[in-house]
Motif scaffolding. Sequence first.
Motif, PDB file in Angstrom:
ATOM      1  N   ASP A 203     100.616 107.374  97.355  1.00 38.83           N
ATOM      2  CA  ASP A 203      99.407 106.226  98.044  1.00 38.83           C
ATOM      3  C   ASP A 203      99.713 106.448  99.694  1.00 38.83           C
ATOM      4  N   LEU A 204      98.417 107.084  99.888  1.00 37.14           N
ATOM      5  CA  LEU A 204      98.209 107.214 101.251  1.00 37.14           C
ATOM      6  C   LEU A 204      97.605 106.066 102.181  1.00 37.14           C
ATOM      7  N   ASP A 205      97.252 105.051 101.405  1.00 40.35           N
ATOM      8  CA  ASP A 205      97.051 103.883 102.004  1.00 40.35           C
ATOM      9  C   ASP A 205      98.280 103.190 102.524  1.00 40.35           C
ATOM     10  N   ARG A 206      99.389 103.462 102.063  1.00 38.95           N
ATOM     11  CA  ARG A 206     100.561 102.774 102.406  1.00 38.95           C
ATOM     12  C   ARG A 206     101.425 103.729 103.004  1.00 38.95           C
ATOM     13  N   PHE A 207     101.360 104.698 102.797  1.00 41.00           N
ATOM     14  CA  PHE A 207     102.244 106.001 103.653  1.00 41.00           C
ATOM     15  C   PHE A 207     101.446 106.588 104.676  1.00 41.00           C
ATOM     16  N   THR A 208     101.510 105.741 105.724  1.00 37.68           N
ATOM     17  CA  THR A 208     100.610 106.156 107.014  1.00 37.68           C
ATOM     18  C   THR A 208     101.626 106.588 108.339  1.00 37.68           C
ATOM     19  N   LEU A 288     110.457 105.785 106.673  1.00 34.63           N
ATOM     20  CA  LEU A 288     110.201 107.156 107.059  1.00 34.63           C
ATOM     21  C   LEU A 288     109.551 107.018 108.491  1.00 34.63           C
ATOM     22  N   ARG A 289     108.659 106.112 108.599  1.00 28.67           N
ATOM     23  CA  ARG A 289     108.250 105.977 110.024  1.00 28.67           C
ATOM     24  C   ARG A 289     109.166 105.953 111.042  1.00 28.67           C
ATOM     25  N   GLY A 319     103.035 111.538 108.583  1.00 32.31           N
ATOM     26  CA  GLY A 319     103.046 112.271 109.793  1.00 32.31           C
ATOM     27  C   GLY A 319     104.232 113.009 110.309  1.00 32.31           C
ATOM     28  N   ILE A 320     105.246 113.241 109.096  1.00 36.10           N
ATOM     29  CA  ILE A 320     106.305 113.797 109.458  1.00 36.10           C
ATOM     30  C   ILE A 320     106.704 115.050 108.847  1.00 36.10           C
ATOM     31  N   THR A 368      99.231 114.873 113.017  1.00 39.83           N
ATOM     32  CA  THR A 368      97.895 114.891 112.659  1.00 39.83           C
ATOM     33  C   THR A 368      97.699 115.985 111.475  1.00 39.83           C
ATOM     34  N   ARG A 369      98.538 117.273 111.623  1.00 41.17           N
ATOM     35  CA  ARG A 369      98.511 118.346 110.664  1.00 41.17           C
ATOM     36  C   ARG A 369      99.237 117.730 109.449  1.00 41.17           C
TER      37      ARG A 369
END
Length: 406
Positions: A203-208, A288-289, A319-320, A368-369
């Motif tokens: 869920d990339l709307d949540r994992f940012t 994670l952030r 982004g990790i 970003t990558r």
Amino acid sequence: MALTNSLIPTLYLTRTGLLEPLGQSQVMAYLRGLSRDYQVTLITYEKDRDWADTSRMEAARRECESYGIHWLPQRFRFRPRIIAPTIDMIRMARLVAGSVKQKKIKLIHARSYIPAAVALFVKKTLGVPFIFDMRALWPEELIAAGRLKRNSIMHWFIKRAERACLEKAAAVVSLTHSAVEHLKEIYPKTRGQRFSVIPTCADLDRFTPADETPENRTFGCLGTVLSGWFRIDWLASFFNLASNKDPELSFELTTLDDPEKVRAALGPELQKRVTIESSFPDQVQNILRRQIASVMFFTQGLSKLGSSPTRMGEILGCGIPVVANDGVGDVAKIIKDYRVGVVIRKPEEMANAWDELQLLLSEPDLATRCRNAAEDIFSLKAGTDSYRALYTVILGNRGSVPPSNT
């Protein structure tokens, strides 16, 4: 969403329960998108504890209705161990055949091996094509778990069914390119088959990514480490090396495993440096952030060629970078292709891996990558689009024919 006569009737068949986490993240997540174009009948197998949760069952029914999905939940049977799946297959075949006739189903989407075997039977008797969404290499996983003996009668039967499903399916979905290459090697007749590689989605709307760089230097590890599939000895070695290299570094394990057992497995040197806590699913992204890298080491072998760790998509989405070993699905290839982490082949390489990771962490575009890799490979949209492309070519809808993405 109301159904219209223009929607083509399809059937999605899975032994995973809709109320299970995988049922929500890897079944319903895709069907929400596919239901816009197809009239979906969904057959799932729910555990007793989920049947007992009447409020959640009703909520799931309402959600299915809102998307125009006709949900037919069945009861999952665990025992007798070998007989239960056989009985389920017979009942499943009757249910599927009845649904095909009643709903005029044009395509069956079978998730995993037992549903695929049922879909193969229905194809032979009623002529309905099916997608073999095989997920991982189930026979090899059973062997690795000690539940199946290689070259036994049961192994022969399962492998024969696997080959038949692979050869007769209208298309095959695999979690990894590595598994596809393995299957083409052992089953030469499948080399002309249409394969599509669709990893587990996140869920990339949540994992940012975090808005700011974390203040503390923390290495993390997400998910179970005591399952038997995880190399906690490698994790302990890497964390020990990292703690010696950087005394300011802290370590964080987010897991449902027993903390005391995890500490015992990690060893005494890490006792005071490692935080071990569980988390509610909707809070994992916040954990994670606050980390700068995440570590995951899995057992290797044929059973892991078809593995696509969900945690990898979630970590990269934040982004990790990832520190991982090779021999696990497409993990190493993704890390190398996108330069989003470090791959370790053997414990002796950990010191070099540490140096490589420090250089990587100094690169300003690393986050970003990582995010781009997650969006390209693990996004729900990419997965749904791939499934829609398969449905399109099989059912002969208007539009171009997508090539195999292997």
